[in-house]
Structures are given as structure tokens and as C-alpha cells.
Design an enzyme around this catalytic site. Structure first.
Site, PDB file in Angstrom:
ATOM      1  N   ASP A  13      24.647  86.028 -52.854  1.00  0.00           N
ATOM      2  CA  ASP A  13      25.712  85.684 -52.099  1.00  0.00           C
ATOM      3  C   ASP A  13      27.190  85.293 -52.700  1.00  0.00           C
ATOM      4  O   ASP A  13      27.796  84.202 -52.310  1.00  0.00           O
ATOM      5  CB  ASP A  13      25.283  84.645 -51.400  1.00  0.00           C
ATOM      6  CG  ASP A  13      23.699  84.843 -50.779  1.00  0.00           C
ATOM      7  OD1 ASP A  13      23.766  86.098 -50.136  1.00  0.00           O
ATOM      8  OD2 ASP A  13      22.868  84.005 -50.809  1.00  0.00           O
ATOM      9  N   LYS A  16      30.024  89.767 -53.109  1.00  0.00           N
ATOM     10  CA  LYS A  16      30.246  91.006 -53.414  1.00  0.00           C
ATOM     11  C   LYS A  16      30.875  92.086 -52.467  1.00  0.00           C
ATOM     12  O   LYS A  16      31.411  92.817 -52.789  1.00  0.00           O
ATOM     13  CB  LYS A  16      28.859  91.650 -53.981  1.00  0.00           C
ATOM     14  CG  LYS A  16      28.533  90.950 -55.216  1.00  0.00           C
ATOM     15  CD  LYS A  16      27.129  91.658 -55.767  1.00  0.00           C
ATOM     16  CE  LYS A  16      25.713  91.178 -54.702  1.00  0.00           C
ATOM     17  NZ  LYS A  16      25.747  89.789 -54.763  1.00  0.00           N
ATOM     18  N   GLY A  40      22.834  91.072 -48.024  1.00  0.00           N
ATOM     19  CA  GLY A  40      23.518  91.045 -46.858  1.00  0.00           C
ATOM     20  C   GLY A  40      25.088  90.894 -47.160  1.00  0.00           C
ATOM     21  O   GLY A  40      25.563  89.990 -47.896  1.00  0.00           O
ATOM     22  N   HIS A  41      25.855  92.129 -46.935  1.00  0.00           N
ATOM     23  CA  HIS A  41      27.125  92.019 -47.631  1.00  0.00           C
ATOM     24  C   HIS A  41      28.179  91.696 -46.414  1.00  0.00           C
ATOM     25  O   HIS A  41      28.139  92.638 -45.604  1.00  0.00           O
ATOM     26  CB  HIS A  41      27.594  93.546 -48.405  1.00  0.00           C
ATOM     27  CG  HIS A  41      26.659  93.300 -49.741  1.00  0.00           C
ATOM     28  ND1 HIS A  41      26.833  94.586 -50.346  1.00  0.00           N
ATOM     29  CD2 HIS A  41      26.091  92.412 -50.251  1.00  0.00           C
ATOM     30  CE1 HIS A  41      26.033  94.170 -51.431  1.00  0.00           C
ATOM     31  NE2 HIS A  41      25.779  92.870 -51.434  1.00  0.00           N
ATOM     32  N   GLN A 226      22.008  91.100 -54.843  1.00  0.00           N
ATOM     33  CA  GLN A 226      21.583  89.927 -55.449  1.00  0.00           C
ATOM     34  C   GLN A 226      22.562  89.081 -56.631  1.00  0.00           C
ATOM     35  O   GLN A 226      23.564  89.736 -56.757  1.00  0.00           O
ATOM     36  CB  GLN A 226      20.236  90.011 -55.820  1.00  0.00           C
ATOM     37  CG  GLN A 226      19.182  90.034 -54.573  1.00  0.00           C
ATOM     38  CD  GLN A 226      19.138  91.353 -54.006  1.00  0.00           C
ATOM     39  OE1 GLN A 226      18.658  92.447 -54.899  1.00  0.00           O
ATOM     40  NE2 GLN A 226      19.122  91.267 -52.653  1.00  0.00           N
TER      41      GLN A 226
END
Ligand code: IMP
Length: 431
Positions: A13, A16, A40-41, A226
Site C-alpha cells: 500500500d 505503487k 489493490g492499486h 505488496q
């Protein structure tokens, strides 16, 4: 040979999605090498928020190849939904997507097992706090040599054999856990035929495609998921994800050699967050932690869970720099710190403890208070900054402090969620 790896330097988080989205404007290929839809991006493009879980963040640029490597675990239902929703937004209209034949698949029984195990662990107080997306059980099947790969979708006999192997392991566990879920081989075979039809135009050898791109002088960006402290080998085991999130994961998760990698940029927030259970030396409880969560809107992009928040942890960052061989550091969410009445920085752990050597659950941070950010002009000036000179002096000093302590230059600073709210301090893909 312009290749760049972008990885998380903390517990995931770190931003990225945004950084890869910015860098992908210069890339020909963006390839993800590990993880699944546990990630989740979040991207903000022209004011519109887009969250991707599987598709690499290069998806906002028409014509940029977006590849999913063999180190990934792909839930075909989630992948299809994600691709179709991106297409509905006008993205991925061409043939940009590529999926490795060697990537493993997540099926409903992996998801069910992940959730049931977490529920059971909660009553025994040894929960990992997984995202419950089936990621752990899918990697477990891979290591157990009964995993189902994308290529198996195209061979019904082999797929049936693998599903039966999975059934032989999973069904007794469902029974033990008192749940009526069973591996439904016939239904999965019929679903698989449909997934195979849909996936067929995208599948191939991602390692080969990336190598050909590198040989032709194309710019290849390898996107991590991650972060270093969640890496299965080098993170805070067992409170980790089940894959290699560090830069070395590129070689195994794509299928290229270490000599093909030019640069490794690690992303860190200007502070630290963690979601799920496990050690977090600089975690802030009470009002200060809540203030940081609120200022940074720290809620998981995948699960919506509130993230624990704390100060920047230099010992952990130094460790992440080493295990990744980091050549550049990107610092995100600097603007969030400008909203706080007080900022601290962890410079060491008491008793000289070190990540990688000592149990971080026992590490107590040595904290230093950072001066100068409480000036009301700092926040607005920082958000407006687009060059190093425009960065307010106390923030510049903070960046220099981080860079000196970690021994890696700061190459990019992010001062807001939008693409344009970025200060580029070094050129990507210099080679
Ligand atoms: P899993 O990857 O779903 O098995 O979860 C294992 C651990 O990694 C849990 O603590 C999760 O919260 C954490 N985790 C997995 N993916 C992410 C991510 O993208 N960001 C932050 N934490 C993650």
C-alpha cells in the site's frame, strides 16, 4: 537495456499503483510478477479513480503491453470482471493484455479455504488477517505440485486430473472445518472451458516476450505487489503474503535472468501503514494513529479494512533497500504529513535490534521529532511543488534525511494522488 523494477519497500500500500502509472507513460511493456487480487492499486487519472487488482497499472496508456507473469495467481472470474470494467471506461481497447501460461489459477475452493481458515484462526488468536482472496491456498497448491495453471485450461484431461488432486486435499479439510463446500470438478471443468475461450488470445510466454522487448531496446517496467516486509522469505514471517514481493521475484515470476535488470526503485510512504496482523514497530495507537489514518485516508483498496498507521521506520527501510538492491527511492504521500501537528521518525530500534535478524514484534522504536512542518505555508506549497527547488525546505530536509539514512537517492516524490502531483528527481529507464 532499459528495465526498471518497481517494488513496495514497506508492508504494501505504498502507492505503487500511482508511481507505476506515472512511469508507465515511458514504458513499452508493464509486467507484474507476483501476487494476485490481494493487491489493490489505486490510480487517479484526470480526476477519476481507478482501482486495479490484477491488471498492471500500465493499463491507462493505449498500446502499452500489460503482462501478468507466471509468478502471479489469477482468479479468472475477478480478472474478467476487472478487464471488462476497464474496457467499459474506454481502456484496454486493443490487444494490450498478455497472460502467462505458467501463472496459477485461483478457484472458488481456494477462496473458501482462505476465509474458513481465517475464521477458525480468529478463535485461536493466530489469524494472519489475509485478504481472503484465496491467494495463500493457491500458492500452497503450487508448492504442493497440484496447482492449476493457465495452460491447464487448454487441456481438459490434465485439468480434470489436477482438480481431482485438489479435491483429495481440500474436501477433507472442508469436512474438518465443518463446512459443506466441496470441489465441484464437473462444474469447474465447464467453467474452465469458457475461461479458456476468453483467455485464449492473451496467453503466451511472458518471459520470452519481455526478453524480446529488452533485446529490441524496448522499455520494460516490472511491477511488484505488496512490499518487502510481506515477502514470504524476507518479511515478518508468518505474517506475510505467500509470494516473493521483493525485486528478486521478477526473475522467477517473469522468467528473465538477474543480469537483465537495470534499476530497482522502492516505494515508501512518508510514514508507515500495515493492514492485517503482525509486527509493526512504529504503530501508533490512539489519537495520533487515528489522525494519520484520517489524513491519509488509510483504508485498504482491496478489503476496505482500516490500516494501522505509524511513523516512518528507517531500520525497516534500510533492510528493504538491501534485500531489493534498491537504486532509487520514491517517497509518496508527503502531503499527508503536512496535515499533522507533529511528525516523528524512527531512526533505530532499542537494544540495537535489526530487521532480518531480530523478531520485530519485540522491537521498540527510537523516535526523533522532525521540526518545521507545522508552518501553515508548508502544506499548500508542498502540494503545488513540481520541482525539487519548489519543495518547502523542511520537507526537502526530511527527504535528504531519509536518503542519507537508507543510502539510496530519492528519485521521485509524490505530493498528491493525481498523476501531475509528482516531483521527478531522476529519469527512469536511463539504463
Ligand atoms: P494474503 O496475501 O491475502 O494471503 O494476506 C497475507 C497478508 O498480506 C495479510 O496481512 C494481508 O493484509 C497482507 N496483504 C496482502 N496483499 C496486500 C496488499 O496489497 N497490501 C497490503 N497488505 C497486503
Amino acid at each position: 537495456m532499459p528495465t526498471l523494477v518497481v517494488v513496495g519497500a514497506q508492508w504494501g500500500d505504498e502507492g505503487k499503483g500511482k508511481v507505476v502509472d506515472v512511469l508507465a507513460s515511458k514504458a513499452d511493456i508493464v509486467a507484474r510478477f507476483a501476487g494476485g487480487n490481494n493487491a489493490g492499486h489505486t490510480l487517479v487519472v484526470e480526476g477519476q479513480q481507478i482501482i486495479t487488482h490484477l491488471v498492471p497499472s500500465g493499463c491507462t496508456y493505449p498500446g502499452t503491453i500489460c503482462a501478468l507473469g507466471s509468478g502471479m495467481v489469477i482468479d479468472p472470474v475477478v480478472f474478467r470482471e476487472e478487464v471488462e470494467s476497464l474496457q467499459a471506461l474506454g481502456l484496454l481497447q486493443g490487444d494490450e493484455l498478455r497472460v502467462s501460461l505458467g501463472a496459477h489459477l485461483i478457484f472458488d475452493f481456494h477462496r473458501a479455504l482462505d476465509g474458513l481458515r481465517e475464521d477458525r484462526a480468529s478463535t485461536h488468536d493466530n489469524q494472519i488477517g489475509t485478504t481472503r482472496r484465496g491467494v495463500g491456498p493457491a500458492y500452497e497448491a503450487k508448492a504442493g505440485r497440484r496447482g492449476i495453471r493457465v495452460r491447464d485450461l487448454f487441456d481438459a484431461n490434465r485439468l480434470r486430473e489436477r482438480l481431482l488432486q485438489c479435491k483429495a486435499v481440500a474436501d477433507p479439510e472442508f469436512e474438518r472445518l465443518g463446512h459443506d463446500h466441496r470441489v465441484d470438478v464437473d462444474r469447474l471443468l465447464s467453467d474452465a472451458a469458457e475461461w479458456a475461450r476468453w483467455l485464449e488470445p492473451m496467453v503466451g510466454d511472458i518471459g520470452e516476450e519481455c526478453q524480446q522487448g529488452i533485446d529490441a531496446g524496448k522499455r520494460v517496467l516490472f511491477e511488484g505487489a505488496q512490499g518487502a516486509m510481506l515477502d514470504v522469505d524476507h518479511g515478518t514471517y508468518p505474517f506475510v503474503t505467500s509470494s516473493n514481493a521483493i525485486s528478486g521475484g521478477v526473475c522467477t515470476g517473469i522468467g528473465i535472468g538477474p543480469t537483465q535488470i537495470d534499476d530497482v526503485w522502492g516505494i515508501t510512504k512518508a510514514y508507515t501503514t500495515r493492514v492485517g496482523a503482525g509486527p509493526f514497530p512504529t504503530r501508533l495507537d490512539g489519537a495520533e494513529g487515528n489522525g494519520l489514518r484520517k489524513a491519509g485516508n488509510e483504508y485498504g483498496a482491496t478489503t476496505g479494512r482500516p490500516r494501522d498507521c505509524g511513523w516512518l521506520d528507517l531500520p525497516a527501510l534500510r533492510y528493504a533497500a538491501r534485500v531489493n538492491g534498491m537504486s532509487g527511492l520514491c517517497v509518496t504521500k508527503l502531503d499527508v504529513l503536512a496535515e499533522l501537528p507533529r511528525i516523528q521518525l524512527c531512526t533505530a530500534y532499542e537494544d540495537g535490534r535489526l530487521p532480518g535478524k531480530d523478531d520485530l514484534a519485540l522491537a521498540r522504536p527510537v523516535l526523533e521529532t522532525i521540526e518545521g512542518w507545522d508552518d501553515p505555508d508548508v502544506g499548500p506549497a508542498l502540494r503545488a511543488a513540481r520541482t525539487r527547488e519548489q519543495i518547502p525546505a523542511p520537507v526537502r530536509a526530511y527527504l535528504d534525511r531519509i536518503s542519507d539514512a537508507v543510502g539510496v537517492p530519492v528519485v521521485l516524490a509524490s505530493v498528491g494522488p493525481g498523476r501531475e502531483e509528482t516531483i521527478t528527481l531522476a529519469d527512469a529507464f536511463e539504463g
